[in-house]
Design a protein around this motif. Structure first.
Motif, PDB file in Angstrom:
ATOM      1  N   ALA A 169     -51.882  26.586  -5.571  1.00 42.74           N
ATOM      2  CA  ALA A 169     -52.172  27.712  -4.683  1.00 42.74           C
ATOM      3  C   ALA A 169     -50.942  28.590  -4.518  1.00 42.74           C
ATOM      4  O   ALA A 169     -49.807  28.141  -4.705  1.00 42.74           O
ATOM      5  CB  ALA A 169     -52.638  27.204  -3.317  1.00 42.74           C
ATOM      6  N   ASN A 170     -51.174  29.843  -4.176  1.00 38.17           N
ATOM      7  CA  ASN A 170     -50.099  30.807  -3.986  1.00 38.17           C
ATOM      8  C   ASN A 170     -50.271  31.531  -2.656  1.00 38.17           C
ATOM      9  O   ASN A 170     -51.384  31.664  -2.144  1.00 38.17           O
ATOM     10  CB  ASN A 170     -50.098  31.845  -5.111  1.00 38.17           C
ATOM     11  CG  ASN A 170     -49.863  31.233  -6.471  1.00 38.17           C
ATOM     12  OD1 ASN A 170     -48.951  30.447  -6.659  1.00 38.17           O
ATOM     13  ND2 ASN A 170     -50.711  31.591  -7.424  1.00 38.17           N
ATOM     14  N   LEU A 171     -49.144  31.996  -2.117  1.00 34.80           N
ATOM     15  CA  LEU A 171     -49.179  32.919  -0.994  1.00 34.80           C
ATOM     16  C   LEU A 171     -49.160  34.318  -1.591  1.00 34.80           C
ATOM     17  O   LEU A 171     -48.232  34.686  -2.309  1.00 34.80           O
ATOM     18  CB  LEU A 171     -47.963  32.717  -0.084  1.00 34.80           C
ATOM     19  CG  LEU A 171     -47.840  33.690   1.103  1.00 34.80           C
ATOM     20  CD1 LEU A 171     -48.977  33.466   2.096  1.00 34.80           C
ATOM     21  CD2 LEU A 171     -46.499  33.530   1.798  1.00 34.80           C
ATOM     22  N   VAL A 172     -50.209  35.090  -1.308  1.00 35.72           N
ATOM     23  CA  VAL A 172     -50.335  36.419  -1.901  1.00 35.72           C
ATOM     24  C   VAL A 172     -50.540  37.459  -0.814  1.00 35.72           C
ATOM     25  O   VAL A 172     -50.986  37.145   0.300  1.00 35.72           O
ATOM     26  CB  VAL A 172     -51.496  36.485  -2.917  1.00 35.72           C
ATOM     27  CG1 VAL A 172     -51.262  35.523  -4.070  1.00 35.72           C
ATOM     28  CG2 VAL A 172     -52.827  36.183  -2.242  1.00 35.72           C
ATOM     29  N   GLU A 173     -50.203  38.700  -1.149  1.00 37.05           N
ATOM     30  CA  GLU A 173     -50.294  39.802  -0.183  1.00 37.05           C
ATOM     31  C   GLU A 173     -51.000  40.978  -0.825  1.00 37.05           C
ATOM     32  O   GLU A 173     -50.836  41.228  -2.024  1.00 37.05           O
ATOM     33  CB  GLU A 173     -48.884  40.210   0.275  1.00 37.05           C
ATOM     34  CG  GLU A 173     -48.858  41.302   1.343  1.00 37.05           C
ATOM     35  CD  GLU A 173     -48.773  42.713   0.754  1.00 37.05           C
ATOM     36  OE1 GLU A 173     -48.868  43.683   1.517  1.00 37.05           O
ATOM     37  OE2 GLU A 173     -48.633  42.841  -0.482  1.00 37.05           O
ATOM     38  N   LEU A 174     -51.806  41.669  -0.033  1.00 32.41           N
ATOM     39  CA  LEU A 174     -52.422  42.914  -0.478  1.00 32.41           C
ATOM     40  C   LEU A 174     -52.508  43.860   0.699  1.00 32.41           C
ATOM     41  O   LEU A 174     -52.907  43.472   1.801  1.00 32.41           O
ATOM     42  CB  LEU A 174     -53.812  42.662  -1.068  1.00 32.41           C
ATOM     43  CG  LEU A 174     -54.501  43.893  -1.661  1.00 32.41           C
ATOM     44  CD1 LEU A 174     -55.255  43.533  -2.943  1.00 32.41           C
ATOM     45  CD2 LEU A 174     -55.460  44.543  -0.667  1.00 32.41           C
TER      46      LEU A 174
END
Length: 224
Positions: free
Chosen positions: A147-152
């Motif tokens: 899993a990743n920490l992602v931003e949008l």
């Protein structure tokens, strides 16, 4: 929370200072006598020792730590510290600094790493985040579960603008953890609405990232 930091250089001291300001108990470990600068972070505990040696980690009482941060400038050292912290002492959370991006693939669960932090990756992510709206930016990689920490940043024209969080059918293996709106940090509830310009932080499986980006970036139909 008790945190041990291997590496008392500029990075380690900076992390220690911030953790201490947030009320945590911090131990800094370094084998170089020149790195032991108690006056720079006087509230921390200091230990002159080699963090790659079991006897040193016994002295540091690593089994009492909630988190271990491998923050040295040597990737080999950071991997060894991570592996020992996880396998020998059962530390719940191990965070490791990646100095050379070519070594990033090694920083995974097999080496005891829960979170790998690559400065070049973070810097490039911050650049991307500053110039892109509607594009998914990967901030951190978690070893467990891929899993990743992602931003949008939600675009003005997004079809989800004005939609309540609870009404969105998010992709599987995806969790909205934070909404940053201006200077406010919101823990999202089902009743919160998504607004254009919101910075949305997710923990998401890598396989779901494209689906998530498409969901958030889809444009509203043109009004006639």
């Amino acid at each position: 929370m008790r945190v041990a930091i291997a590496g008392a250089g500029a990075v380690g001291r900076s992390i220690a200072t911030e953790l201490l300001e947030n009320g945590h108990e911090v131990l800094l470990v370094d084998k170089a006598p020149t790195a032991i600068s108690v006056e720079r972070v006087p509230q921390a505990e200091w230990l002159l020792a080699d963090a790659c040696e079991i006897t040193s980690l016994d002295e540091a009482a690593l089994q009492r730590c909630n988190v271990v941060i491998a923050a040295t400038g040597d990737d080999k050292v950071n991997l060894v510290v991570s592996l020992l912290a996880k396998t020998e002492y059962g530390v719940p959370r191990v965070v490791a600094r990646v100095n050379n991006p070519k070594n990033e693939w090694l920083f995974n669960e097999a080496w005891g790493v829960d979170v790998a932090v690559s400065t070049p990756r973070l810097m490039s992510a911050l650049v991307e985040e500053a110039v892109s709206v509607g594009d998914l930016v990967r901030l951190l990689r978690f070893s467990h579960g891929d899993a990743n920490l992602v931003e949008l940043t939600l675009p003005e024209e997004s079809a989800l603008a004005g939609t309540q969080v609870g009404d969105v059918r998010w992709p599987e293996d995806t969790s909205l953890v934070t909404i940053i709106r201006g200077t406010r940090v919101l823990a999202p509830s089902r009743e919160d609405s998504l607004e254009p310009g919101d910075e949305l932080l997710f923990v998401a499986a890598q396989a779901r990232e494209q689906q998530l980006e498409e969901l958030l970036s889809v444009r509203r139909p043109e009004e006639s």
